[in-house]
Motif scaffolding. Structure first.
Motif, mmCIF file in Angstrom:
data_model
loop_
_atom_site.group_PDB
_atom_site.id
_atom_site.type_symbol
_atom_site.label_atom_id
_atom_site.label_comp_id
_atom_site.label_asym_id
_atom_site.label_seq_id
_atom_site.Cartn_x
_atom_site.Cartn_y
_atom_site.Cartn_z
ATOM 1 N N ASP A 90 0.895 -1.289 0.062
ATOM 2 C CA ASP A 90 0.040 -0.147 -0.013
ATOM 3 C C ASP A 90 0.658 1.190 -0.018
ATOM 4 O O ASP A 90 0.348 2.506 -0.101
ATOM 5 N N PRO A 150 -8.234 -9.434 11.608
ATOM 6 C CA PRO A 150 -8.941 -8.239 11.892
ATOM 7 C C PRO A 150 -8.732 -7.840 13.453
ATOM 8 O O PRO A 150 -8.473 -8.781 14.173
ATOM 9 N N ARG A 155 -16.681 1.807 16.705
ATOM 10 C CA ARG A 155 -17.022 2.307 15.538
ATOM 11 C C ARG A 155 -16.459 3.711 15.306
ATOM 12 O O ARG A 155 -15.953 3.964 14.027
ATOM 13 N N SER A 161 -10.385 6.565 8.898
ATOM 14 C CA SER A 161 -11.268 5.322 8.524
ATOM 15 C C SER A 161 -11.473 4.998 6.987
ATOM 16 O O SER A 161 -12.033 4.022 6.787
ATOM 17 N N HIS A 162 -11.172 5.758 6.333
ATOM 18 C CA HIS A 162 -11.330 5.506 4.764
ATOM 19 C C HIS A 162 -10.213 4.537 4.290
ATOM 20 O O HIS A 162 -10.369 3.914 3.572
ATOM 21 N N VAL A 164 -9.673 1.587 6.099
ATOM 22 C CA VAL A 164 -10.071 0.328 6.761
ATOM 23 C C VAL A 164 -11.458 0.080 6.408
ATOM 24 O O VAL A 164 -12.336 0.765 5.992
ATOM 25 N N THR A 165 -11.865 -1.170 6.634
ATOM 26 C CA THR A 165 -13.150 -1.683 6.392
ATOM 27 C C THR A 165 -13.638 -2.054 7.661
ATOM 28 O O THR A 165 -13.131 -3.015 8.309
ATOM 29 N N GLN A 166 -14.718 -1.678 8.419
ATOM 30 C CA GLN A 166 -15.345 -2.119 9.423
ATOM 31 C C GLN A 166 -16.531 -2.843 9.414
ATOM 32 O O GLN A 166 -17.537 -2.468 8.502
ATOM 33 N N VAL A 167 -16.798 -3.830 10.096
ATOM 34 C CA VAL A 167 -18.004 -4.942 10.113
ATOM 35 C C VAL A 167 -18.181 -5.076 11.620
ATOM 36 O O VAL A 167 -17.486 -4.905 12.453
ATOM 37 N N GLU A 168 -19.570 -5.239 11.810
ATOM 38 C CA GLU A 168 -19.945 -5.360 13.112
ATOM 39 C C GLU A 168 -20.232 -6.764 13.445
ATOM 40 O O GLU A 168 -21.040 -7.528 12.958
#
Length: 220
Positions: A90, A150, A155, A161-162, A164-168
């Motif tokens: 990256d 992960p 949250r 935050s752009h 990474v990908t956040q999921v619950e």
């Protein structure tokens, strides 16, 4: 500050207004020992990769850092002076072992920095290791650095935050507390095993004896 039972290592946390400064410092206390430092924004999982390795028995063979990074897709370069440099695909994260401009003394650094769009970079966090730092500790740090698993974050607790990908999903509430407790028990058990396998070390002369401590308490 924390000190190891044999008084050979210390861990110091000194927060400063500058979150990019050296908040965490780990060192070996004997003369001619090593030291490492981490900025305040260093992810706890990556810092733990280093400290976890510190309480385990060192491996018989000194690990090589660079093959691990290359296997994870990082690019690797070495110049004529022996400076070594690896970069994540990256382009944000780098790790290098480089000599000072005025000497042949090497040091290790890891940096995470975002391009500003104006030709510069905004540093997010960094870590430093002098070249005497045991390689298995740096290898523990590098393993955590490239770990794709992960991590748990609130949250609204994720800067940039752009990226990474956040999921619950994953453990919540009491499950997180239980996992943390299990981790502490595992680390304490590892530390006990390491102490049993190490030769006894003499306590420094500056450390108060139990009898001296009791005497001081009686005289208060």
């Amino acid at each position: 500050m924390l000190a190891s039972p044999d008084y050979q290592h210390t861990l110091v946390l000194e927060p400063t207004p500058d979150t990019y400064g050296s908040w965490w410092r780990v060192s070996s206390t004997p003369w001619g020992g090593w030291h490492a430092s981490f900025g305040g924004n260093t992810p706890v999982e990556i810092l733990a990769g280093f400290t976890d390795a510190l309480v385990h028995t060192p491996p018989a063979d000194e690990p090589d850092i660079w093959p691990r990074l290359r296997a994870a897709g990082w690019t690797y370069e070495r110049d004529d002076r022996g400076n070594e440099h690896a970069r994540h695909p990256d382009g944000i994260t780098t790790m290098e072992r480089r000599a000072n401009l005025t000497s042949d003394h090497f040091a290790w650094t890891a940096d995470v920095a975002l391009p500003t769009g104006l030709g510069g970079h905004q540093r997010l966090w960094s870590a430093y290791f002098d070249d005497r730092t045991p390689r298995h500790l740096i290898a523990g740090f590098a393993a955590a650095l490239i770990d794709p698993a992960p991590v748990s974050r609130g949250r609204y607790d994720v800067p940039h935050s752009h990226l990474v990908t956040q999921v619950e999903r994953g453990a919540q509430g009491e499950q997180l507390a239980a996992a943390h407790d299990a981790r502490l028990k595992a680390i304490r058990a590892a530390a006990r095993r390491a102490r049993r396998s190490s030769p006894p070390a003499a306590r420094p002369a500056s450390a108060p004896t139990t009898e001296a401590t009791r005497s001081a308490a009686r005289n208060r």
